[in-house]
Scaffold this active site. Structure first.
Site, mmCIF file in Angstrom:
data_model
loop_
_atom_site.group_PDB
_atom_site.id
_atom_site.type_symbol
_atom_site.label_atom_id
_atom_site.label_comp_id
_atom_site.label_asym_id
_atom_site.label_seq_id
_atom_site.Cartn_x
_atom_site.Cartn_y
_atom_site.Cartn_z
ATOM 1 N N HIS A 62 0.827 -1.220 0.000
ATOM 2 C CA HIS A 62 0.000 0.000 0.000
ATOM 3 C C HIS A 62 0.852 1.258 0.000
ATOM 4 C CE1 HIS A 62 -3.328 -2.729 1.605
ATOM 5 N NE2 HIS A 62 -3.712 -2.308 0.428
ATOM 6 N N GLU A 106 -15.097 0.642 -6.042
ATOM 7 C CA GLU A 106 -14.986 -0.806 -5.805
ATOM 8 C C GLU A 106 -16.272 -1.479 -6.295
ATOM 9 O OE1 GLU A 106 -12.904 -3.432 -4.188
ATOM 10 O OE2 GLU A 106 -14.667 -4.476 -4.971
ATOM 11 N N ASP A 156 -5.746 -0.432 -7.704
ATOM 12 C CA ASP A 156 -5.461 -1.442 -6.675
ATOM 13 C C ASP A 156 -6.424 -2.612 -6.925
ATOM 14 O OD1 ASP A 156 -4.822 -2.828 -4.387
ATOM 15 O OD2 ASP A 156 -5.878 -1.465 -3.035
ATOM 16 N N SER A 157 -6.169 -3.305 -8.017
ATOM 17 C CA SER A 157 -7.152 -4.280 -8.488
ATOM 18 C C SER A 157 -6.766 -5.711 -8.124
ATOM 19 C CB SER A 157 -7.241 -4.204 -10.010
ATOM 20 O OG SER A 157 -6.045 -4.683 -10.558
ATOM 21 N N ASP A 159 -6.521 -9.718 -9.725
ATOM 22 C CA ASP A 159 -5.838 -10.195 -10.936
ATOM 23 C C ASP A 159 -6.704 -10.017 -12.194
ATOM 24 O OD1 ASP A 159 -3.750 -10.891 -9.333
ATOM 25 O OD2 ASP A 159 -4.215 -13.032 -9.267
#
Ligand code: SAM
Length: 278
Positions: A62, A106, A156-157, A159
């Site tokens: 992060h 998200e 920030d995904s 796969d």
């Protein structure tokens, strides 16, 4: 009897993590969500049995994905986090006084709720955060309609599979470029450069080079990800992302000015021009 969680990292490689206790498991509309208390990594979030975040090493991931662009940008005020439902990225971004607005885009609200209910160390900044706006929905669609709205975008995904696949496409990065204000920067979770995603990384870095005036790559050591190494492509419309221009924010455990600069020095085989497929 000892209990184990397995992640299949490639068709011929698995990692096994010893379970202390499964704290939460559900099948959301999008994916299987597990929060597991593990012996080595502490609490761990897994989606469809792929490790996303662990208490042991999440700070490395992060801090590096967020603080590199945030310390290189001239004045980051408005930040978009794509994915990131666990909250760790929002926690880091919110440490910057210059940042007035953080949007978390998200797709799966159940990830946000599981993190709030079971891992306060990840989700601490998801509650009572006046800077934060949570948008539940597909970030690919959200980003399509933006025009010069954000100074920094952090992808920030999970796969590149199923509903996350489009987050690794040329079209998406073109829309990210359009969504960034002048001087804007984007960083993405670029997977492990050792294993199966190597050809994809090379492709993405090529697209970044075509789309952004400045395109670079840096890396960090995150043990719970395949091979322990993560590569982060970064694109910039302004400053050189490899140069920190202000003092680090307080309370960090991995990022420093020196690490910022050093993380752009890559071993030869990871330099995109020389990167060959294994
Ligand atoms: N740090 C993690 C890693 O590298 O594995 C990623 C953590 S975060 C939990 C990833 C999030 O991305 C997931 O919660 C997933 O639901 C979200 N996600 C995947 N595809 C998405 C999309 N198209 N739009 C918005 N969020 C998405």
């Amino acid at each position: 009897m000892r209990e184990w969680f397995y992640e299949e990292q490639t068709p011929s490689t698995r990692i096994a993590v010893e379970i202390r206790k499964i704290l939460h498991e559900e099948q959301s509309q999008f994916q299987n969500i597990k929060i597991i208390d593990t012996i080595q990594f502490g609490r761990m979030l897994a989606l469809d049995d792929v490790i996303q975040v662990t208490e042991l090493d999440e700070f490395a991931y992060h801090e590096m994905l967020s603080h590199v662009p945030l310390h290189a940008h001239a004045n980051p005020e408005s930040v978009l986090v794509v994915g990131g439902g666990d909250g760790g990225m929002v926690r880091e971004v919110s440490k910057h006084d210059s940042v007035k607005r953080v949007v978390l885009a998200e797709i799966d609200e159940a990830v946000v709720n599981a993190s709030i209910n079971h891992v306060p160390s990840f989700s601490v900044a998801l509650k009572d955060n006046p800077k934060l706006e949570i948008r539940i929905g597909d970030a690919i669609e959200y980003v399509k309609n933006l025009h010069e709205e954000f100074d920094v975008i952090i992808v920030d995904s999970s796969d590149p599979v199923g509903f996350a696949e489009g987050l690794f496409s040329r079209e998406f990065y073109g829309n990210v470029h359009k969504a960034l204000r002048p001087g804007g920067m984007v960083t993405i979770q670029g997977e492990s450069p050792w294993y199966k995603y190597r050809p994809m990384i090379k492709r993405i870095c090529g697209w970044f080079g075509e789309i952004f005036p400045i395109s670079k790559q840096y890396w960090a050591n995150v043990p719970s990800y395949p091979s322990g190494v993560m590569l982060f492509p970064v694109g910039s419309k302004g400053n050189d992302p490899a140069i920190p221009i202000r003092e680090p924010v307080c309370g960090l455990r991995y990022y420093s000015k020196e690490i910022h600069k050093a993380s752009f020095v890559l071993p030869l085989h990871l330099q995109v021009e020389q990167m060959e497929e294994f």
